[in-house]
Design an enzyme around this catalytic site. Structure first.
Site, PDB file in Angstrom:
ATOM      1  N   ASP A  11       0.858  -1.178   0.000  1.00  0.00           N
ATOM      2  CA  ASP A  11       0.000   0.000   0.000  1.00  0.00           C
ATOM      3  C   ASP A  11       0.900   1.237   0.000  1.00  0.00           C
ATOM      4  OD1 ASP A  11      -2.124   1.707   0.129  1.00  0.00           O
ATOM      5  OD2 ASP A  11      -2.964   0.917   1.992  1.00  0.00           O
ATOM      6  N   ASP A 105      -2.685   2.351  -6.153  1.00  0.00           N
ATOM      7  CA  ASP A 105      -1.624   2.376  -5.140  1.00  0.00           C
ATOM      8  C   ASP A 105      -1.642   1.176  -4.201  1.00  0.00           C
ATOM      9  OD1 ASP A 105      -4.024   3.101  -3.978  1.00  0.00           O
ATOM     10  OD2 ASP A 105      -3.135   4.574  -2.632  1.00  0.00           O
ATOM     11  N   GLU A 106      -2.303   0.094  -4.603  1.00  0.00           N
ATOM     12  CA  GLU A 106      -2.466  -1.024  -3.668  1.00  0.00           C
ATOM     13  C   GLU A 106      -2.547  -2.332  -4.449  1.00  0.00           C
ATOM     14  OE1 GLU A 106      -5.619  -2.210  -0.090  1.00  0.00           O
ATOM     15  OE2 GLU A 106      -6.033  -0.524  -1.424  1.00  0.00           O
TER      16      GLU A 106
END
Length: 400
Positions: A11, A105-106
């Site tokens: 993350d 973003d993960e």
């Protein structure tokens, strides 16, 4: 469940704000808030410097300005975020072909499927854990070197526990949960720590005296099913015990396509609301076609003046990407919603996606249905033509 913590969850830290800070040296170390800058805008991402003032994502931008008036307020640059995301995802795929992106973003990564899979498979639990730690630290260093951004990583034997670990690692950290320790790690956590438990479920559990994950595990399967229903109760019980055998699925397919708008002033006029829904439906269809998809279920989202949020949906007779069909369906759904007092947000989405479309048939039927309520100059209603035979799913036009 695995004996080696070979699933990692990555993350990126305050991703949008961090990209802005990395590209503008003057913003480094200062509070940065990214989101809608209008009076009705909301915070998308706040840097950790801004979070110290109480700013967080989904907060109204006006409140963020009151809490942190000296922050840099930015609208965001999606292309810059996507470019950095592509770099990070490429670094993940160097470690394994099994990368499951959850957002820009993960992502989850299954290290057993990558170059170090044989070494992990032949290692003792202790050796495997040390190798995973080394791989994760190497990954985090590579991300900093290629983007200037930091990431938090959790490693565990399941996706559930890897996600829990990455939350504990924030910001800019690495946490590994040893296989076999899942229940002990989860036990003291509040019930909201488990994915899928929102405010309503939390209140139902609290009324029953269940406030921690240990309480859920002790309550047992039957009590949780009685409280939450069969599917949800069974899932919560399994998570409370740390059970999760879900595989990492690469390039996870989108389940829906949607767009929404928050308005500067509450909309109270129904005709204006219907016009906005037409615009949203057209934007939704553009995204749908860009993805080469069609869908059967049209979903309308309405957030009213008092922040209560309602959703309505209708499933069509077959998948379509026709803007007239989707727009007309969304308007029908809007007529079911009480808009007295005004509407703050509207959204239109399409779910049950497919790779083919039957829009020719359903667009024609939709137009015929609408034509029944129009009058000819003579005042007589239009005669509704007999609809064509329904094609099978296999007969839908293939996408190329």
């Amino acid at each position: 469940m695995r004996s080696v913590p070979s699933i990692i969850h990555l993350d990126m830290d305050a991703f949008f704000a961090a990209v802005e800070q990395a590209s503008k040296p003057s913003l480094r170390g200062k509070p940065v808030i990214v989101g809608g800058l209008g009076g009705r805008g909301v915070v998308s991402t706040a840097s950790y410097e801004a979070r110290k003032f109480g700013v967080h994502s989904a907060m109204p931008m006006a409140q963020a300005r009151r809490l942190c008036p000296n922050a840099a307020f930015l609208t965001g640059r999606f292309e810059a975020y996507r470019a950095n995301s592509e770099i990070v995802m490429a670094l993940l795929r160097e470690r394994s072909p099994l990368v499951e992106p959850l957002s820009l973003d993960e992502a989850f990564v299954d290290l057993e499927a990558g170059p170090y899979g044989p070494a992990l498979a032949g290692a003792t639990p202790a050796e495997g854990a040390q190798l995973v730690l080394a791989l994760a630290e190497d990954l985090r260093a590579d991300i900093v070197a290629h983007t200037g951004l930091t990431a938090s990583v959790g490693a565990a034997a399941s996706k559930l526990m890897a996600k829990i670990a990455s939350e504990q690692a924030k910001p800019d950290g690495l946490v590994l949960i040893e296989p076999g320790s899942e229940r002990a790690v989860l036990a003291p956590m509040p019930v909201r720590a488990l994915p899928g438990i929102g405010p309503a479920t939390e209140q139902a559990l609290r009324r029953a005296g269940l406030t921690t994950v240990a309480d859920l595990a002790d309550a047992g399967f039957e009590e949780l099913v009685a409280l939450l229903g069969k599917a949800h109760g069974a899932g919560v019980f399994q998570m409370a015990l740390g059970w999760d055998e879900r595989p990492v699925v690469p390039d996870r397919d989108a389940k829906s396509v949607s767009v929404e708008d928050t308005f500067e002033v509450d909309l109270a006029d129904r005709d204006r609301i219907l016009r906005e829904i037409d615009h949203l439906a057209a934007r939704c269809v553009r995204r749908l076609r860009a993805a080469g998809r069609s869908g059967r279920t049209v979903v309308l989202k309405v957030r009213r003046f008092d922040f209560s949020t309602l959703t309505r949906s209708e499933t069509l007779r077959g998948p379509t990407d026709d803007p007239e069909v989707i727009g007309a369906t969304a308007r029908r759904l809007a007529m079911q919603v009480d808009v007295t007092g005004g509407v703050r947000l509207l959204g239109v989405g399409v779910a049950q996606l497919a790779d083919y479309t039957q829009e020719d048939l359903f667009a024609q039927l939709e137009r015929e249905e609408r034509g029944r309520f129009r009058r000819r100059p003579s005042g007589r209603p239009r005669k509704r033509p007999r609809p064509p035979d329904r094609p099978s799913a296999a007969g839908g036009r293939a996408r190329t």
